[in-house]
Design an enzyme around this catalytic site. Sequence first.
Site, PDB file in Angstrom:
ATOM      1  CB  SER A  28      -0.929   0.022   1.231  1.00 21.90           C
ATOM      2  OG  SER A  28      -0.165   0.114   2.420  1.00 21.90           O
ATOM      3  CB  SER A 151       9.692  11.486   7.912  1.00 16.46           C
ATOM      4  OG  SER A 151       8.897  12.616   8.250  1.00 16.46           O
ATOM      5  CE1 TYR A 178       6.458   7.009  10.698  1.00 20.57           C
ATOM      6  CE2 TYR A 178       6.651   9.404  10.686  1.00 20.57           C
ATOM      7  CZ  TYR A 178       6.592   8.203  10.004  1.00 20.57           C
ATOM      8  OH  TYR A 178       6.676   8.193   8.636  1.00 20.57           O
ATOM      9  CE  LYS A 182      10.480   6.710   9.332  1.00 16.67           C
ATOM     10  NZ  LYS A 182      10.502   5.962   8.052  1.00 16.67           N
TER      11      LYS A 182
END
Length: 313
Positions: A28, A151, A178, A182
Site C-alpha cells: 500500500s 521523513s 515515529y 525517522k
Amino acid sequence: MIDHPFTWTTTDLPDQTGRTHLVTGASSGLGLETAQRLLNAGATVIAAVRNPNKTQATFENHPHIDNLDIRHLDLADLDSVRAFAAELGRDLTHLDVLVTNAGLWTRTRELSTEGVELTLATNHLGHYALTGHLLPLLSQGTDPRVVTVTSNLYRRGKLGPALEDPTMATKWTQNSSYATSKTANLLFALELDRRLRAHRSPIRSIAVHPGMAATPLHSNAPLIQRCASSVAALLFSRPAEIAALPLICGATTPNIHTDRLLGFGLLARDQRLRYEPILSPADDQDLAAQLWKTSEELTGLRIPLEANTFDQS
C-alpha cells in the site's frame, strides 16, 4: 545550502529491464506506488510484505505481474528477517536495489518480539538487519544501492534516550516514537554511506523523504491529529503517486547524491525534487556511530563491511 529544485517525473525513469528491486511495505501507499512504477519500467520487483495474500490481490490486474515476487516479511521479528534473507540468498545471485520503505506508526506503546519499542524495531532495526543480511547480494548487483525512506520529521526525534532505553518506557508518545525512528533511518543511511565509501564498496546508500503524503499511515494518527492533518493536507499533502517520486528517483537515477536528503519543498503545489542539507540531530556522526553500535547489539548482527564482501572479481 539547498540545491536548486529540479523537475523529475516517472517519464524520466530509466529502463529497468534486467534489474531486481526489493521494496519493503509494497502492499500500500508509497511502497505500492514504487513497486508499480518499477514494474512498469521493466524491473523484477520483490515485494516484502506482512500480508502476501492481500498484496497478491492488489496486484492481480497489473500487466507485469509475472515480474512480481511477493514474499512474507515481518520487520518487527528478527527471526523473520533472517529467514527472509536466507531464502533470498538461496534463490538469487544478485540484488540491484533495496528500498527500505515499510513504516509503522502505532497508537499505543508496544514491544517487538525482541522487546524493543515496536515503531523503532520495525522502522529502523528490522531494516538495519535486512540491509546487513542483503549486502552480499547487493554487492553482486549492477549500480547497487540502498534507498532509505525517512521523513522531515527526523529533526524532532529524540534518539539518545531511545538508545539508552530501547523499550521507550518513559515519555512515550505516538508522534515522538515515529519521529525518533525517522531520525534513526536518516542517521543509519548516512553512516552506511560513509562506511561503504570507506571500504570502496560499489553500493550506494541514498536517503529520501516523501514530504507529507496521503497514505494509510496517517489513518493511524490520533483523532485530533487526523482532523488537523485534513486541514494541512490542502496545503502540504501530496498523493502517493507524487510523494513516491523521491523513492523512485533514488532507486533508478544514475547520478544521485548520497550525502544529502532527496525530497520535496514544503508546499504540495511544488512537485519538484530537491536535495536538502542534513540538519541536527542527523548531522551528529557520534550519534550515528552510537546508533550503529546499539543496532549491532540489539540485533546480534554486525554488518559485514570487510573489503572481500565487495570483491566482484
